[in-house]
Design a protein around this motif. Structure first.
Motif, PDB file in Angstrom:
ATOM      1  N   UNK A 415      40.288  45.622  40.081  1.00 49.11           N
ATOM      2  CA  UNK A 415      40.671  46.939  40.605  1.00 49.11           C
ATOM      3  C   UNK A 415      40.054  48.061  39.778  1.00 49.11           C
ATOM      4  N   UNK A 416      40.015  47.863  38.466  1.00 46.74           N
ATOM      5  CA  UNK A 416      39.415  48.875  37.601  1.00 46.74           C
ATOM      6  C   UNK A 416      37.926  49.027  37.906  1.00 46.74           C
ATOM      7  N   UNK A 417      37.239  47.889  38.060  1.00 47.10           N
ATOM      8  CA  UNK A 417      35.817  47.947  38.401  1.00 47.10           C
ATOM      9  C   UNK A 417      35.606  48.622  39.748  1.00 47.10           C
ATOM     10  N   UNK A 418      36.491  48.313  40.698  1.00 45.18           N
ATOM     11  CA  UNK A 418      36.369  48.921  42.020  1.00 45.18           C
ATOM     12  C   UNK A 418      36.574  50.429  41.971  1.00 45.18           C
ATOM     13  N   UNK A 422      33.843  53.033  43.149  1.00 42.20           N
ATOM     14  CA  UNK A 422      34.146  54.004  44.203  1.00 42.20           C
ATOM     15  C   UNK A 422      33.770  55.413  43.764  1.00 42.20           C
ATOM     16  N   UNK A 423      34.086  55.758  42.508  1.00 44.68           N
ATOM     17  CA  UNK A 423      33.708  57.088  42.008  1.00 44.68           C
ATOM     18  C   UNK A 423      32.184  57.238  41.989  1.00 44.68           C
ATOM     19  N   UNK A 424      31.487  56.179  41.580  1.00 48.39           N
ATOM     20  CA  UNK A 424      30.021  56.233  41.559  1.00 48.39           C
ATOM     21  C   UNK A 424      29.461  56.391  42.977  1.00 48.39           C
ATOM     22  N   UNK A 586      26.785  48.715  48.191  1.00 54.81           N
ATOM     23  CA  UNK A 586      27.684  49.283  47.183  1.00 54.81           C
ATOM     24  C   UNK A 586      28.306  48.257  46.248  1.00 54.81           C
ATOM     25  N   UNK A 587      28.096  46.974  46.489  1.00 51.99           N
ATOM     26  CA  UNK A 587      28.629  45.967  45.581  1.00 51.99           C
ATOM     27  C   UNK A 587      30.115  45.739  45.707  1.00 51.99           C
ATOM     28  N   UNK A 588      30.740  46.172  46.787  1.00 53.04           N
ATOM     29  CA  UNK A 588      32.163  45.947  47.046  1.00 53.04           C
ATOM     30  C   UNK A 588      32.370  45.966  48.556  1.00 53.04           C
ATOM     31  N   UNK A 589      33.532  45.508  49.007  1.00 57.17           N
ATOM     32  CA  UNK A 589      33.800  45.457  50.442  1.00 57.17           C
ATOM     33  C   UNK A 589      34.450  46.748  50.910  1.00 57.17           C
ATOM     34  N   UNK A 590      34.405  47.021  52.232  1.00 53.64           N
ATOM     35  CA  UNK A 590      35.087  48.214  52.751  1.00 53.64           C
ATOM     36  C   UNK A 590      36.582  48.211  52.456  1.00 53.64           C
ATOM     37  N   UNK A 591      37.206  47.042  52.539  1.00 50.96           N
ATOM     38  CA  UNK A 591      38.645  46.966  52.272  1.00 50.96           C
ATOM     39  C   UNK A 591      38.943  47.307  50.818  1.00 50.96           C
ATOM     40  N   UNK A 592      38.111  46.835  49.891  1.00 46.63           N
ATOM     41  CA  UNK A 592      38.320  47.166  48.476  1.00 46.63           C
ATOM     42  C   UNK A 592      38.137  48.663  48.250  1.00 46.63           C
ATOM     43  N   UNK A 593      37.163  49.266  48.916  1.00 43.12           N
ATOM     44  CA  UNK A 593      36.957  50.707  48.772  1.00 43.12           C
ATOM     45  C   UNK A 593      38.161  51.475  49.297  1.00 43.12           C
ATOM     46  N   UNK A 595      41.274  50.382  49.607  1.00 40.32           N
ATOM     47  CA  UNK A 595      42.405  50.172  48.694  1.00 40.32           C
ATOM     48  C   UNK A 595      42.264  51.048  47.451  1.00 40.32           C
ATOM     49  N   UNK A 596      41.027  51.215  46.983  1.00 41.55           N
ATOM     50  CA  UNK A 596      40.798  52.081  45.821  1.00 41.55           C
ATOM     51  C   UNK A 596      41.156  53.527  46.152  1.00 41.55           C
ATOM     52  N   UNK A 597      40.820  53.967  47.362  1.00 35.73           N
ATOM     53  CA  UNK A 597      41.196  55.325  47.783  1.00 35.73           C
ATOM     54  C   UNK A 597      42.708  55.506  47.770  1.00 35.73           C
TER      55      UNK A 597
END
Length: 603
Positions: A415-418, A422-424, A586-593, A595-597
């Motif tokens: 989650x921290x990496x995500x 996401x900020x990047x 982006x190196x992550x999935x849409x769902x992870x993005x 959830x990060x939001x």
């Protein structure tokens, strides 16, 4: 860190295996552990009781964790019940009650008590049975299990009736049905229907014919109510009507109400149940009572076919013979009637002799079982097994806790990496938008003063080459021209991308290489190199990148939309294609993005 965690996990698993290894070591036997299961026992216990008992003995000797001792005893009781050895069944139910794993689990204890109570009722041990049933009844009320409570009340009623306490017996039975009369639960209503059927039969046997009819009418209303529900399995309602009408027609005929009996009989015939062997058997008492001997003979002949494949006969075959005797006596064929009556008498003696032999065998098994219990159930060995199981459970619990902790730790890191990613992503999109605006402004300035810009560039080039040798001046001029060409291509790329973004052409599934050639003014061969140089990917990857970047705004704005709904809005044909493209960019999935939001909003 990850390698260390895996090593620690493997080490603990190894310790568990070494610790439990002695418990798994058993004497060599040809029976594999895969057969020593409850599923296998339940499959064969009725058709092959001796084999089932052998498997249960093996399971007990090997101390298999999936077959605890209390469960083995319950299964032994079921095997002996299938053989009609109810005393042995009661003994094993009583032994199962002694285990802490039964006493300390109320639902499990209730299950064993109910089995024991019905067995004691079958053995006519009413005093002991009432005591066990009363204990089970209190437990059922504590667990708020209405079906079990109703069944136990009815069992108490049967026991008191067996003791000739008719008033007390019917009082318990009526309390049993009253408990479920207002229910809308299909399972509870099915139990109530069965209780109504048994209660009406008891009333009929005790000469209370009108009460039997009254209870049958209550059952009719109940089945009608159940027929409008979605819970009963296919054929159940028809079967219930069949049982009801076959009994009710008999009660009406017995009460001297032949017209109502005939009407009820016709309702019975309209059911599918009436064409089944069990239905054919159920209607015979009415046909005999109403003098319809030819129809009764036809039904009895159909029922007789069921006995052709049986290895032995019992009381149900005795009933068949008795019915034949009554039918032929009603048809004025006394010779046939006497012949069937004689066969019934011989069969009665045979069954009685067989039961005596079975009882002697049962007593012998009981004696052997007690001898075995004295040898096997040593207190020290039992305590040792319990300690082993307890230690194993502790180790498993520790291992589970460790694995859970590692999983939570990895989840937090992910989650921290995500969040960082996401900020990047957001910063990258902002930078690209600013870059596009800057190029757009520069292009606008060039269009407004093109001559001035060209003169400035030419004057600057002249000044730079005035004081240089010819070769140096030629090199500088060549380099300047190459830079101008690169700048022209960069403007061409920005113009193409702005056109794609302005009209959202990239969202069209039909967008292809020819469209990009038209927008950029380049040939097919040059386009691939052009896209690779300024977008860093191929044509398909470039289009997908624009779609993925556009989907970021959709994920932010349409938070109520699912990922499946976002994918087509961003120009993707499927969820999997969207996931693949998003992860690649982006190196992550849409769902992870997403959830990060949500996590950022909560913070």
């Amino acid at each position: 860190m990850h390698i260390t965690c895996e090593f620690r996990t493997l080490f603990l698993i190894s310790v568990c295996v070494l610790f439990l290894f002695p418990a798994w070591t058993i004497a060599a036997d040809s029976t594999p552990d895969s057969l020593l299961t409850e599923k296998q026992i339940l499959k064969i216990y009725y058709s092959a009781p001796d084999s089932a008992l052998h498997l249960l003995n093996e399971a007990e000797a090997r101390h298999l964790p999936d077959m605890p001792l209390f469960r083995i005893d319950i299964l032994r009781g079921m095997v002996y019940e299938s053989q009609g050895m109810y005393a042995l069944k009661a003994q094993y139910m009583q032994r199962a009650l002694q285990y802490d794993s039964v006493q300390k689990v109320p639902s499990r204890k209730l299950q064993v008590l109910v089995r024991l109570a019905t067995t004691l009722d079958r053995l006519n041990k009413y005093g002991e049975g009432i005591s066990v049933t009363t204990e089970a009844l209190a437990l059922a009320r504590q667990l708020k299990l209405k079906v079990a409570e109703s069944e136990l009340l009815f069992t108490l009623g049967r026991m008191h009736r067996g003791m000739k306490n008719l008033s007390e017996g019917y009082n318990y039975m009526l309390r049993s049905v009253k408990l479920l009369e207002e229910t809308n639960d299909v399972r509870e209503m099915a139990r109530l229907s069965t209780s109504y059927g048994d209660l009406s039969s008891f009333y009929d046997e005790d000469g209370q014919n009108e009460e039997a009819i009254r209870i049958s009418k209550l059952r009719t209303a109940l089945i009608q109510r159940m027929s409008g529900m979605s819970g009963p399995p296919p054929g159940y309602i028809d079967q219930q009507y069949g049982y009801l009408y076959s009994k009710l027609a008999y009660y009406y005929q017995k009460a001297g109400r032949p017209q109502e009996a005939t009407e009820t009989y016709n309702r019975f015939r309209s059911t599918q149940f009436a064409r089944q062997p069990m239905g054919v058997n159920e209607i015979v008492p009415y046909l005999l009572l109403s003098g319809q001997y030819e129809k009764a003979l036809e039904c009895n002949n159909q029922w007789k076919q069921l006995f052709a494949s049986r290895d032995s006969v019992g009381y149900d075959y005795l009933v068949l013979l008795d019915r034949y005797a009554r039918i032929y006596r009603g048809l004025k064929k006394p010779v046939l009637a006497d012949a069937y009556q004689l066969r019934a008498t011989v069969l009665t003696d045979s069954i009685y002799s067989r039961e005596k032999q079975s009882q002697a065998q049962e007593f012998a098994v009981i004696y052997q079982t007690k001898e075995k219990d004295m040898q096997l159930q040593e207190k020290g060995a039992k305590l040792t097994r319990q300690r082993i199981y307890f230690a194993a459970a502790c180790l498993v619990a520790i291992l589970f806790a460790l694995l859970l902790w590692e999983k939570q730790t990895n989840l937090r890191k992910t989650r921290q990496r995500n969040r960082i990613a996401a900020r990047q992503i957001d910063e990258l999109l902002v930078q690209r938008e600013e870059l596009r605006r800057a190029y757009a402004g520069k292009e606008k300035a060039n269009k407004e003063t093109p001559g001035l810009v060209d003169d400035n560039i030419k004057n600057r080039e002249d000044k730079e080459t005035d004081n240089l040798e010819d070769e140096e001046a030629e090199f500088i001029v060549s380099r300047k021209r190459q830079e101008d060409l690169n700048e022209e291509d960069r403007h061409r790329f920005i113009s193409m991308e702005n056109a794609l973004l302005a009209d959202q052409l990239f969202l069209s599934p039909k967008l292809n290489r020819d469209d990009l050639m038209r927008l950029s003014g380049l040939s097919k061969n040059r386009l691939s190199t052009f896209i690779q140089e300024y977008a860093g990917t191929n044509v398909s990857g470039y289009i997908n990148r624009l779609r993925v970047e556009y989907s970021i705004s959709l994920l932010r704005q349409l938070d109520a939309y699912s990922i499946d709904a976002i994918a087509p809005l961003a120009g993707f044909n499927s969820r999997s294609a969207y996931y693949t493209a998003f992860s690649r960019v982006f190196g992550m999935t849409p769902m992870q993005y997403r959830e990060t939001l949500k996590e950022e909003e909560e913070v």
